[in-house]
Design an enzyme around this catalytic site. Structure first.
Site, PDB file in Angstrom:
ATOM      1  N   LEU A 126       0.850  -1.191   0.000  1.00  0.00           N
ATOM      2  CA  LEU A 126       0.000   0.000   0.000  1.00  0.00           C
ATOM      3  C   LEU A 126       0.881   1.234   0.000  1.00  0.00           C
ATOM      4  CD1 LEU A 126      -3.228   0.603   2.048  1.00  0.00           C
ATOM      5  CD2 LEU A 126      -1.591   2.439   1.657  1.00  0.00           C
ATOM      6  N   HIS A 230       7.759   2.152  11.449  1.00  0.00           N
ATOM      7  CA  HIS A 230       8.325   3.383  10.897  1.00  0.00           C
ATOM      8  C   HIS A 230       7.323   4.514  11.062  1.00  0.00           C
ATOM      9  CE1 HIS A 230       9.935   6.152   7.847  1.00  0.00           C
ATOM     10  NE2 HIS A 230      11.071   5.473   7.920  1.00  0.00           N
TER      11      HIS A 230
END
Length: 344
Positions: A126, A230
């Site tokens: 994605l 992240h």
């Protein structure tokens, strides 16, 4: 209008642009022309196949601006991971060191390499390009995959996973990998990450430690990132958690990012999706007082199309979706065709 559709050969240049923009750590889209071409070809073959149970299919989609033709982002689903090439994870568990004589009781975290998710379906790849991240496009990209899976459930496993990008710096260096590199490897994280993206995973079984790793023996920086994502991945993780995905202790071998999972039928979008006949109406015939944004799609496979708009009404009594002619055209449906939708 933004439309999600299966990728095709003509989208190669756009996919390469996305691969470049996605940066380090986005393993599923390495910047490699041959690999990107093969991903597109494999996706086209997967959409065309007759499937009785999930095998090694990969479904890759692009989000397109219907007016300009510009590709805004991409997303994908792997039907059954680990069937051709082993899928490795670390599982974070515990072991106890206890001595009644010395009155010592210590609980220690351990990382054990495993293949527990073999055969699971995976949502992946994605990525929404930076200029288009405002509004609902990201949520639409994420949730539309579940709508597609619900429409074609025989093509997917009951267990759905998502591997989340772990912590790394702007140069692509992972604190977790730095510890592994020091003790077991002699290559930088970006190179290892690139090799995995190319499908070259032989070095994992050759060089990875075969026995459980005591987490408290890792560097403090490596310990601190286990199970964390992240910074740019946090919005995607929040979306999945709202869908019912949970982290159950599995982390990536290289950056220790979490893998989250859910049963297909337990996913919020799958539970809330409605199906009904399409009714094409004029805009003035719609009731837009509540101004809800709906994601709607046709029920096709190779011709799958999905979009989102406020110009949609659901009528529960007649099990029908009222849409404008523009939306019907974007979905490639006619009056009376079956469509699927959920409130975005």
């Amino acid at each position: 209008m933004q439309v999600l559709r299966p990728i095709s050969e003509k989208d190669f240049a756009a996919l390469k642009t996305i691969a470049i923009e996605s940066g380090h750590g986005f393993t599923s889209l390495p910047v490699d022309d041959d690999l990107l071409s093969s991903k597109i070809a494999r996706s086209e073959q997967s959409f065309a196949k007759t499937v009785v149970q999930p095998q090694d299919e990969g479904y890759l989609f692009v989000l397109e601006d219907n007016d300009s033709g510009e590709i805004l982002g991409t997303t994908a689903i792997e039907a059954a991971v680990g069937m051709q090439t082993p899928l490795y994870h670390y599982h974070l568990g515990k072991t106890v060191h206890h001595s009644r004589t010395l009155n010592v009781y210590n609980t220690v975290d351990i990382l054990s390499m495993c293949n527990d998710y073999t055969g699971a379906s995976e949502i992946c790849t994605l990525f929404l390009r930076e200029p288009f991240r405002k509004g609902l496009a990201g949520r639409f990209l994420s949730r539309s995959r579940f709508n597609f899976m619900a429409l074609h459930a025989d093509r997917f496993s009951d267990t759905v996973i998502a591997e989340m990008r772990g912590v790394s710096d702007e140069d692509g260096h992972s604190p977790f990998w730095q510890w592994l590199q020091e003790h077991f490897f002699s290559i930088e994280f970006p190179q290892a990450d690139h090799l995995v993206g190319l499908g070259d995973k032989v070095f994992i079984s050759e060089l990875m430690p075969k026995y459980p790793i005591y987490a408290n023996l890792l560097s403090k920086k490596a310990q601190a990132v286990i199970g964390h994502v992240h910074e740019k991945t946090k919005p995607a993780l929040r979306l999945l958690e709202k869908e019912g995905f949970e982290h159950r202790g599995y982390v990536d071998l290289f950056d220790a990012g979490p893998t989250v999972e859910s049963r297909l039928q337990n996913i919020k979008t799958v539970r809330e999706t409605k199906r009904g006949a399409v009714r094409i109406v004029k805009p003035e015939e719609l009731n837009l007082t509540e101004a809800q944004t709906w994601s709607v799609s046709n029920c096709g496979l190779a011709n799958f199309r999905a979009t989102f708009d406020t110009q949609v009404n659901w009528c529960g009594k007649t099990a029908a979706f009222k849409v404008t002619a523009d939306i019907a055209s974007a979905l490639q449906v006619s009056e009376g065709d079956e469509v699927s939708g959920f409130i975005l």
